[in-house]
Motif scaffolding. Structure first.
Motif, PDB file in Angstrom:
ATOM      1  N   GLN A  54      -3.222   7.265   5.265  1.00 32.61           N
ATOM      2  CA  GLN A  54      -3.197   8.728   5.285  1.00 32.61           C
ATOM      3  C   GLN A  54      -2.576   9.200   3.988  1.00 32.61           C
ATOM      4  OE1 GLN A  54      -1.173  10.205   8.719  1.00 32.61           O
ATOM      5  NE2 GLN A  54      -2.891   9.812  10.091  1.00 32.61           N
ATOM      6  N   ALA A  55      -3.289  10.107   3.318  1.00 36.29           N
ATOM      7  CA  ALA A  55      -2.803  10.653   2.048  1.00 36.29           C
ATOM      8  C   ALA A  55      -2.409  12.104   2.261  1.00 36.29           C
ATOM      9  CB  ALA A  55      -3.891  10.551   0.986  1.00 36.29           C
ATOM     10  N   HIS A  56      -1.267  12.502   1.672  1.00 34.27           N
ATOM     11  CA  HIS A  56      -0.832  13.893   1.843  1.00 34.27           C
ATOM     12  C   HIS A  56      -0.915  14.685   0.549  1.00 34.27           C
ATOM     13  CE1 HIS A  56       3.287  12.936   0.304  1.00 34.27           C
ATOM     14  NE2 HIS A  56       2.991  11.758   0.800  1.00 34.27           N
ATOM     15  N   PHE A  57      -1.206  14.048  -0.563  1.00 36.65           N
ATOM     16  CA  PHE A  57      -1.569  14.765  -1.784  1.00 36.65           C
ATOM     17  C   PHE A  57      -2.399  13.823  -2.640  1.00 36.65           C
ATOM     18  CE2 PHE A  57       2.432  12.730  -2.910  1.00 36.65           C
ATOM     19  CZ  PHE A  57       2.214  12.273  -4.198  1.00 36.65           C
ATOM     20  N   ARG A  58      -2.909  14.299  -3.733  1.00 39.53           N
ATOM     21  CA  ARG A  58      -3.854  13.609  -4.611  1.00 39.53           C
ATOM     22  C   ARG A  58      -5.249  13.584  -3.998  1.00 39.53           C
ATOM     23  NH1 ARG A  58      -2.360   7.874  -6.347  1.00 39.53           N
ATOM     24  NH2 ARG A  58      -4.021   8.216  -7.849  1.00 39.53           N
ATOM     25  N   ASP A  59      -6.205  13.345  -4.838  1.00 37.35           N
ATOM     26  CA  ASP A  59      -7.601  13.258  -4.412  1.00 37.35           C
ATOM     27  C   ASP A  59      -7.798  11.986  -3.587  1.00 37.35           C
ATOM     28  OD1 ASP A  59     -10.421  14.149  -4.564  1.00 37.35           O
ATOM     29  OD2 ASP A  59     -10.654  12.241  -5.637  1.00 37.35           O
ATOM     30  N   LEU A  60      -8.579  12.086  -2.512  1.00 35.51           N
ATOM     31  CA  LEU A  60      -8.764  10.939  -1.617  1.00 35.51           C
ATOM     32  C   LEU A  60      -9.438   9.764  -2.323  1.00 35.51           C
ATOM     33  CD1 LEU A  60      -9.807  12.565   1.793  1.00 35.51           C
ATOM     34  CD2 LEU A  60      -7.591  11.704   1.085  1.00 35.51           C
ATOM     35  N   ALA A 119       0.831  -1.216   0.000  1.00 40.89           N
ATOM     36  CA  ALA A 119       0.000   0.000   0.000  1.00 40.89           C
ATOM     37  C   ALA A 119       0.859   1.256   0.000  1.00 40.89           C
ATOM     38  CB  ALA A 119      -0.931  -0.008   1.204  1.00 40.89           C
ATOM     39  N   LEU A 120       2.045   1.180   0.600  1.00 43.89           N
ATOM     40  CA  LEU A 120       2.931   2.353   0.630  1.00 43.89           C
ATOM     41  C   LEU A 120       3.500   2.677  -0.742  1.00 43.89           C
ATOM     42  CD1 LEU A 120       4.836   1.846   4.010  1.00 43.89           C
ATOM     43  CD2 LEU A 120       3.214   3.666   3.432  1.00 43.89           C
ATOM     44  N   THR A 121       3.391   1.763  -1.694  1.00 43.42           N
ATOM     45  CA  THR A 121       3.877   2.048  -3.049  1.00 43.42           C
ATOM     46  C   THR A 121       2.905   2.925  -3.833  1.00 43.42           C
ATOM     47  OG1 THR A 121       2.865   0.056  -3.984  1.00 43.42           O
ATOM     48  CG2 THR A 121       5.115  -0.152  -3.129  1.00 43.42           C
ATOM     49  N   VAL A 122       1.702   3.113  -3.322  1.00 52.51           N
ATOM     50  CA  VAL A 122       0.706   3.932  -4.019  1.00 52.51           C
ATOM     51  C   VAL A 122       1.095   5.401  -3.882  1.00 52.51           C
ATOM     52  CG1 VAL A 122      -1.716   4.649  -4.059  1.00 52.51           C
ATOM     53  CG2 VAL A 122      -1.112   2.246  -3.690  1.00 52.51           C
ATOM     54  N   SER A 123       1.046   6.098  -4.979  1.00 54.33           N
ATOM     55  CA  SER A 123       1.401   7.522  -4.983  1.00 54.33           C
ATOM     56  C   SER A 123       0.411   8.309  -4.133  1.00 54.33           C
ATOM     57  CB  SER A 123       1.390   8.034  -6.422  1.00 54.33           C
ATOM     58  OG  SER A 123       1.653   9.410  -6.443  1.00 54.33           O
ATOM     59  N   GLY A 124       0.954   9.142  -3.247  1.00 51.99           N
ATOM     60  CA  GLY A 124       0.121   9.978  -2.398  1.00 51.99           C
ATOM     61  C   GLY A 124      -0.111   9.418  -1.014  1.00 51.99           C
ATOM     62  N   VAL A 125       0.256   8.167  -0.765  1.00 47.82           N
ATOM     63  CA  VAL A 125       0.053   7.556   0.548  1.00 47.82           C
ATOM     64  C   VAL A 125       1.230   7.891   1.440  1.00 47.82           C
ATOM     65  CG1 VAL A 125      -0.141   5.376   1.793  1.00 47.82           C
ATOM     66  CG2 VAL A 125      -1.383   5.696  -0.339  1.00 47.82           C
ATOM     67  N   ARG A 126       0.928   8.455   2.571  1.00 47.70           N
ATOM     68  CA  ARG A 126       1.978   8.840   3.521  1.00 47.70           C
ATOM     69  C   ARG A 126       2.248   7.728   4.535  1.00 47.70           C
ATOM     70  NH1 ARG A 126       1.929  14.376   7.096  1.00 47.70           N
ATOM     71  NH2 ARG A 126       3.949  14.080   8.069  1.00 47.70           N
ATOM     72  N   SER A 127       1.196   7.140   5.071  1.00 50.70           N
ATOM     73  CA  SER A 127       1.346   6.043   6.026  1.00 50.70           C
ATOM     74  C   SER A 127       0.115   5.147   5.944  1.00 50.70           C
ATOM     75  CB  SER A 127       1.521   6.562   7.458  1.00 50.70           C
ATOM     76  OG  SER A 127       0.344   7.234   7.879  1.00 50.70           O
TER      77      SER A 127
END
Length: 197
Positions: A155-161, A132-140
């Protein structure tokens, strides 16, 4: 080095094996040892006292007192009720241990070529978390793997949820399939925005 090349299973084909696998049973050595030790000690003490009485010696003081107390105390007495409740609870605990598999931390995998295997839940959670951490925008990500459901909180820190949720869902669904579990758990994914620090 020459050899027979491995053949990959097509992605849409079902994996080999019958898929029927049951949970692993725990050996439960500690409860069995404790019960055996208590029964052995009680039986040995009682046998010693019976032999002592048969040879003309008086019975042990604790047994005479216990017999007198049981003869004189009414059944509604607090100590009698508490002792009965403890005996019932211990008996129920032993019955539950006897009829349940145990080893809840090991997930059974599909059988292949007669081999029975299991996967530790924490190891499965780590594998899925790393995916899951390989997905772009995922912080943790926190992943909790249970027998029937895999819960992921990201938790996402950028991109649309919604986009992040869709990507995490597809990556984890593929990861769960690749784990090769006998009973594939359902997937629950929650994504929220990371707090700005």
């Amino acid at each position: 080095m020459s050899g027979v090349p491995l053949q990959k299973t097509p992605p849409d084909a079902p994996p080999p094996g019958d898929g029927a696998a049951h949970r692993f049973w725990s050996a439960r050595r500690l409860p069995a040892t404790l019960v055996a030790a208590v029964v052995l000690a009680a039986a040995g003490l009682l046998l010693y006292d019976i032999v002592s009485v048969r040879t003309g010696h008086p019975g042990m003081r604790w047994r005479r007192r216990l017999a007198r107390e049981l003869a004189e105390r009414p059944l509604g007495d607090g100590w009698v009720t508490a002792g009965a409740a403890v005996a019932v609870l211990l008996g129920l605990w032993l019955v539950v241990l006897a009829v349940t598999p145990g080893l809840r931390g090991v997930l059974p995998m599909r059988r292949a070529a007669g081999v029975r295997a299991g996967l530790d839940r924490r190891a499965a959670a780590l594998v899925l978390r790393d995916r899951a951490l390989t997905v772009s925008g995922v912080r943790s990500v926190r992943v909790d793997v249970r027998r029937r459901v895999v819960r992921a909180r990201a938790q996402a820190h950028f991109r649309d949820l919604d986009e992040v949720r869709t990507d995490v869902n597809s990556v984890l669904a593929e990861g769960v399939r690749e784990l090769g579990l006998a009973r594939e758990p359902s997937l629950s994914v929650h994504v929220r925005r990371a707090a700005k620090g």
